[in-house]
Design an enzyme around this catalytic site. Structure first.
Site, PDB file in Angstrom:
ATOM      1  CB  ILE A 269      -0.806   0.001   1.262  1.00 20.36           C
ATOM      2  CG1 ILE A 269      -1.963  -1.122   1.180  1.00 20.36           C
ATOM      3  CG2 ILE A 269      -1.741   1.318   1.291  1.00 20.36           C
ATOM      4  CD1 ILE A 269      -2.845  -1.351   2.492  1.00 20.36           C
ATOM      5  CB  SER A 270       2.162   3.437   1.864  1.00 27.30           C
ATOM      6  OG  SER A 270       1.931   3.162   3.050  1.00 27.30           O
TER       7      SER A 270
ATOM      8  CB  ALA B 213       6.964   0.783   8.608  1.00 29.45           C
TER       9      ALA B 213
ATOM     10  CG  ASP C  89       4.070  11.625  10.286  1.00 28.69           C
ATOM     11  OD1 ASP C  89       4.269  13.045   9.614  1.00 28.69           O
ATOM     12  OD2 ASP C  89       4.165  10.843   9.671  1.00 28.69           O
TER      13      ASP C  89
END
EC number: 3.6.-.-
Length: 260
Positions: free
Chosen positions: A21-22, A27, A162
């Site tokens: 996904i990303s 991570a 974040d």
């Protein structure tokens, strides 16, 4: 995308189909339709799940790397578990492998009409690019809800770390916080103000045309939750403190911009 990192994740999760996904600095995030306890008879129906994987860092000593990975994974899981217990909108933890830096959680969100995931950022972008009314009551309401969600987080002395519009997903018309890799606990008004300022700057840079309205509605929601009866006078006291600090943080930000 580094193929060997994906391969390493697959080694840690054998026979589990993974779709990236990303990818961030710390991570990789995968999608899968297999539950970690899929062999259990009562879990044979497949669903949607997200797996966050912290890969090892080759520049760190193996023992140090292992310790850091485990510590950060444990910390993030504990943070998310507390959010779940406080009913602060966030993904529900399903499973974790601390030694391998893996967190398995429920899938949040849906696909927008253009196919993008329903992050707060993408949702606003979709409205803006398709000439929708970005000052409508529905947009104002969503921004207000986001502000309330952040306020509730801060009132429990929890800091996201974040806080961008990409790290807020929309799910059934409700905002949900994600990605707690930099999260922490703090009772300091300064830390809450920095959290707010990071989101304010993110909104200003990615949604410049309507940033003034969005940020105003966000702050209204943030202020509203501090005035709820359950938080009493302490909530209003914290609000005064954080708004004062937010002005200070904004001033420092402007000075840095002027100095380059």
């Amino acid at each position: 995308m580094t193929d060997h990192i994906v391969k390493k994740a697959q080694e840690c999760l054998p026979n589990i189909p993974l779709t990236v996904i990303s990818q961030g600095a710390e991570a990789l995030v995968f999608y899968t339709d297999v539950h970690p306890y899929a062999n259990e008879p009562y879990l044979q129906n497949r669903g949607k799940y997200v797996i966050k994987y912290r890969p090892s860092k080759p520049y760190r000593h193996p023992k140090v790397d292992s310790s850091i990975t485990k510590s950060r994974t444990v910390g993030e899981v504990k943070f998310m578990y507390k959010l779940n217990k406080l009913n602060i909108n966030s993904p529900r933890i399903i499973s974790a492998d601390y030694n391998n830096g893996i967190i398995w959680m429920e899938y949040i969100g849906y696909s927008l009409p253009n196919g993008d995931v329903s992050s707060f950022k993408n949702w606003l972008w979709y409205l803006e690019r398709n000439n929708q009314d970005c000052t409508s009551e529905s947009v104002e309401k969503m921004c207000f809800k986001v502000g309330q969600l952040i306020g509730k987080l801060h009132l429990h002395e929890m800091i996201h770390g974040d806080l961008t519009s990409s790290n807020i997903l929309l799910n059934d018309d409700e905002p949900v916080l994600i990605d707690f890799g930099l999260s922490s606990y703090s009772g300091l008004a300064e830390d809450r103000a920095v959290d707010l300022y990071v989101l304010e700057r993110a909104i200003t840079s990615t949604h410049s045309v309507y940033a003034k309205e969005y940020n105003q509605w966000l702050l209204q929601g943030y202020e509203d939750v501090h005035k709820h009866k359950e938080f009493g006078k302490q909530g209003q006291k914290k609000l005064v403190e954080v708004l004062k600090k937010l002005d200070d943080v904004r001033l420092r930000g402007r000075k840095r911009s002027m100095l380059g």
